[in-house]
Motif scaffolding. Structure first.
Motif, mmCIF file in Angstrom:
data_model
loop_
_atom_site.group_PDB
_atom_site.id
_atom_site.type_symbol
_atom_site.label_atom_id
_atom_site.label_comp_id
_atom_site.label_asym_id
_atom_site.label_seq_id
_atom_site.Cartn_x
_atom_site.Cartn_y
_atom_site.Cartn_z
ATOM 1 N N VAL A 134 -10.317 6.624 -13.667
ATOM 2 C CA VAL A 134 -10.548 5.316 -13.063
ATOM 3 C C VAL A 134 -9.994 4.263 -14.003
ATOM 4 N N LYS A 135 -9.201 3.350 -13.451
ATOM 5 C CA LYS A 135 -8.679 2.188 -14.186
ATOM 6 C C LYS A 135 -8.917 0.976 -13.323
ATOM 7 N N GLY A 136 -9.951 0.226 -13.660
ATOM 8 C CA GLY A 136 -10.265 -0.961 -12.871
ATOM 9 C C GLY A 136 -10.646 -0.585 -11.456
ATOM 10 N N ARG A 137 -9.903 -1.130 -10.494
ATOM 11 C CA ARG A 137 -10.191 -0.882 -9.079
ATOM 12 C C ARG A 137 -9.435 0.323 -8.513
ATOM 13 N N GLN A 138 -8.691 1.025 -9.358
ATOM 14 C CA GLN A 138 -7.917 2.176 -8.885
ATOM 15 C C GLN A 138 -8.438 3.461 -9.513
ATOM 16 N N GLY A 193 -6.166 30.709 1.178
ATOM 17 C CA GLY A 193 -5.185 29.695 0.844
ATOM 18 C C GLY A 193 -5.837 28.587 0.040
ATOM 19 N N TYR A 194 -4.998 27.683 -0.451
ATOM 20 C CA TYR A 194 -5.534 26.533 -1.185
ATOM 21 C C TYR A 194 -4.725 25.288 -0.847
ATOM 22 N N LEU A 195 -5.372 24.169 -0.991
ATOM 23 C CA LEU A 195 -4.745 22.863 -0.897
ATOM 24 C C LEU A 195 -5.044 22.173 -2.210
ATOM 25 N N GLU A 196 -4.005 21.813 -2.931
ATOM 26 C CA GLU A 196 -4.182 21.075 -4.181
ATOM 27 C C GLU A 196 -3.635 19.677 -3.950
ATOM 28 N N GLU A 197 -4.384 18.674 -4.395
ATOM 29 C CA GLU A 197 -3.978 17.293 -4.135
ATOM 30 C C GLU A 197 -4.315 16.389 -5.311
ATOM 31 N N ARG A 198 -3.433 15.445 -5.537
ATOM 32 C CA ARG A 198 -3.695 14.314 -6.424
ATOM 33 C C ARG A 198 -3.894 13.124 -5.500
ATOM 34 N N SER A 199 -5.143 12.701 -5.386
ATOM 35 C CA SER A 199 -5.520 11.647 -4.447
ATOM 36 C C SER A 199 -5.634 10.306 -5.148
ATOM 37 N N ASP A 200 -5.217 9.265 -4.448
ATOM 38 C CA ASP A 200 -5.334 7.897 -4.945
ATOM 39 C C ASP A 200 -6.431 7.178 -4.172
ATOM 40 N N PHE A 201 -7.249 6.419 -4.892
ATOM 41 C CA PHE A 201 -8.364 5.678 -4.317
ATOM 42 C C PHE A 201 -8.304 4.237 -4.788
ATOM 43 N N ILE A 202 -8.908 3.348 -4.015
ATOM 44 C CA ILE A 202 -8.995 1.938 -4.396
ATOM 45 C C ILE A 202 -10.396 1.427 -4.068
ATOM 46 N N ASN A 203 -10.879 0.525 -4.915
ATOM 47 C CA ASN A 203 -12.189 -0.069 -4.698
ATOM 48 C C ASN A 203 -11.987 -1.475 -4.157
ATOM 49 N N GLU A 204 -12.549 -1.710 -2.972
ATOM 50 C CA GLU A 204 -12.498 -3.041 -2.356
ATOM 51 C C GLU A 204 -13.902 -3.419 -1.915
ATOM 52 N N GLY A 205 -14.349 -4.580 -2.343
ATOM 53 C CA GLY A 205 -15.671 -5.059 -1.949
ATOM 54 C C GLY A 205 -16.806 -4.150 -2.383
ATOM 55 N N GLY A 206 -16.623 -3.433 -3.495
ATOM 56 C CA GLY A 206 -17.657 -2.538 -4.004
ATOM 57 C C GLY A 206 -17.660 -1.155 -3.378
ATOM 58 N N CYS A 207 -16.681 -0.871 -2.520
ATOM 59 C CA CYS A 207 -16.583 0.441 -1.870
ATOM 60 C C CYS A 207 -15.267 1.107 -2.232
ATOM 61 N N TRP A 208 -15.330 2.397 -2.506
ATOM 62 C CA TRP A 208 -14.132 3.187 -2.762
ATOM 63 C C TRP A 208 -13.563 3.681 -1.438
#
Length: 154
Positions: free
Chosen positions: A84-88, A104-119
């Protein structure tokens, strides 16, 4: 899963009961971190909760609808890394699923953002593959038992 099932272990792999884990987020509490949101989203896939998935998907990248009927039989989740870096935020994970008689497998690098206190989930880079567990390997279902005494027998 209904309220009578709330004492069962959460599918996200936290080791907590569903009622004290992802159910809180599914009932409207905002997830406190990208990892918590990712775990709740994984659990929503397991429990067939497309409304939750859409509600926690950022409006800029959210699809108009989401069908889960053809979703695989998800069996386990492994969080590899989170930051986590700030809002990201980012979460690198691997989700295992049963594919017919195999795995099988699913591998992912997911990106998230925090807006208004919600991810919110933004997007992810995915990689899928087939698992070929050996008889003495840990079972991909997440039971903690050896494959030969668990799902290999099924």
């Amino acid at each position: 899963m209904n309220s009578a099932d709330s004492c069962v272990q959460c599918p996200c792999g936290s080791g907590k009961e569903y009622a004290r884990c992802c159910q809180l987020w599914h009932q409207g509490e905002p997830a406190p971190s990208p990892e918590a949101l990712m775990r709740a989203r994984y659990t929503a896939f397991v429990l067939n909760k497309p409304d939750y998935l859409l509600a926690t998907w950022h409006a800029d990248t959210r699809p108009t609808e989401l069908e889960l009927e053809d979703s695989p039989d998800w069996t386990s989740l492994q969080v590899i890394d989170t930051a986590v870096k700030g809002r990201q935020g980012t979460v690198h994970f691997r989700a295992t699923y049963r594919a017919g008689a195999g795995w099988g497998y699913l591998e992912e690098r997911s990106d998230f953002i925090n807006e208004g206190g919600c991810w919110y989930y933004l997007s992810g880079e995915t990689n899928e593959g087939q698992l070929k567990p050996g008889r003495n390997d840990s079972c991909p279902c997440g039971s903690g038992r050896k494959y030969k005494v668990c799902c290999l027998r099924k």
